[in-house]
Design an enzyme around this catalytic site. Sequence first.
Site, mmCIF file in Angstrom:
data_model
loop_
_atom_site.group_PDB
_atom_site.id
_atom_site.type_symbol
_atom_site.label_atom_id
_atom_site.label_comp_id
_atom_site.label_asym_id
_atom_site.label_seq_id
_atom_site.Cartn_x
_atom_site.Cartn_y
_atom_site.Cartn_z
ATOM 1 N N TYR A 15 0.847 -1.192 0.000
ATOM 2 C CA TYR A 15 0.000 0.000 0.000
ATOM 3 C C TYR A 15 0.885 1.244 0.000
ATOM 4 O O TYR A 15 1.985 1.231 0.564
ATOM 5 C CB TYR A 15 -0.892 -0.005 1.245
ATOM 6 C CG TYR A 15 -2.166 0.790 1.108
ATOM 7 C CD1 TYR A 15 -3.167 0.399 0.223
ATOM 8 C CD2 TYR A 15 -2.387 1.942 1.868
ATOM 9 C CE1 TYR A 15 -4.343 1.124 0.111
ATOM 10 C CE2 TYR A 15 -3.563 2.667 1.761
ATOM 11 C CZ TYR A 15 -4.537 2.258 0.874
ATOM 12 O OH TYR A 15 -5.700 2.974 0.751
ATOM 13 N N SER A 62 -19.315 -5.923 -3.501
ATOM 14 C CA SER A 62 -18.323 -5.455 -2.532
ATOM 15 C C SER A 62 -18.989 -4.469 -1.578
ATOM 16 O O SER A 62 -20.098 -3.978 -1.822
ATOM 17 C CB SER A 62 -17.158 -4.778 -3.254
ATOM 18 O OG SER A 62 -17.585 -3.562 -3.855
ATOM 19 N N ALA A 63 -18.294 -4.148 -0.491
ATOM 20 C CA ALA A 63 -18.859 -3.219 0.491
ATOM 21 C C ALA A 63 -19.115 -1.845 -0.129
ATOM 22 O O ALA A 63 -20.179 -1.251 0.056
ATOM 23 C CB ALA A 63 -17.933 -3.101 1.692
#
Length: 359
Positions: free
Chosen positions: A76, A176-177
Amino acid sequence: MFKVGVGLGNFTNIPCRFYSPSVKAKKLVFHEFGDPPKVVKFEEEVVPEPKPDEVLIEMLVASINPADINIVQGVYPIKPRLPGVPGNEGVGKVLSVGRNVKSLCVGDRVMPNTENLGTWRSHGVFKETSLMKVRDDIPLVEQSATHSNGATAYRMLKDFVALKEGDVVLQNGANSAAGQHVVQLCHIWGYKSVNIVRDRPNIAELKSYLTGLGATHVLTEEEFRKTELFKSGDVPQPKLALNCVGGKSSTELIRKLAPKGIMVTYGGMSREPVIVPTAMFIFKDIEARGFWITRWTNENRDSEERKTMLCELMDLIKENKLVAPTHKLVPISEYTEVLSDTVNPKGLRGMKYLFDFRL
């Protein structure tokens, strides 16, 4: 001593007591970057007394998001100092405040107001400025998702195309959320949504669930490649496409966009590159853009625009118009199984996990 709470909602007077009970925290820690189920370990520690500008909080719930996994993996853009506690999102309750703390009182409900706070722990001491007081009259799971999933969906629908009622939004990874928030916000704001998901044994159940959230159409990847939905004129060509998958799926989204349409990429679950046919740029003047909620938040942390967005999202939750994505609450003791399932490349678990520190 009493203070009136201020922030995202209405609060009653809450006593501000300055105390620090002896608290032992349960937390997850990683000392090196790598495969989450292997490098994340369970530890306990006695929580220190908060310094004058610090706050002791008890975490109630903490989300497990793809970004958290990527941070542990070391891939990340933002990396914490090691050893680190994962977790960017969650909701906690103030147990004690330092003597110089002005904006928070004992009993206040709070959320992170900075990245990499480290929410995968039962208790923690944090700087006052790293926390945001939030309203305490809405469900914890829904509230926990507002800063990432809810905000991502909100900004993508607001910031790239001037949509009006009846316009069409196309998205992959609709289960997906973030995708479930897109479905609901489109329904609330009067947009039509065409939602793409991968085929699976319980596809009929998934389609029914997304339709119940407000989805206009739900198609599998295979059905989408063959669909005549837009050619028939039954549904206008979409002006906006939202991509969290990449690879062939994103190419199919691009092909279905209206001329001068925009595809916004905010994830890459397939781990494959976004490929845009040259003709789409030349003959349809398509735009391919990217969105990262962390960057947007850092640029707008104290803006009225962000406050307005969070207030609107929480109002929708209070009105039962915006519900949490499919989820499962788990105790922190089950972290190994949860992380193993979350990093599964098949990605068909179909739910968001949250650590529930009350379990």
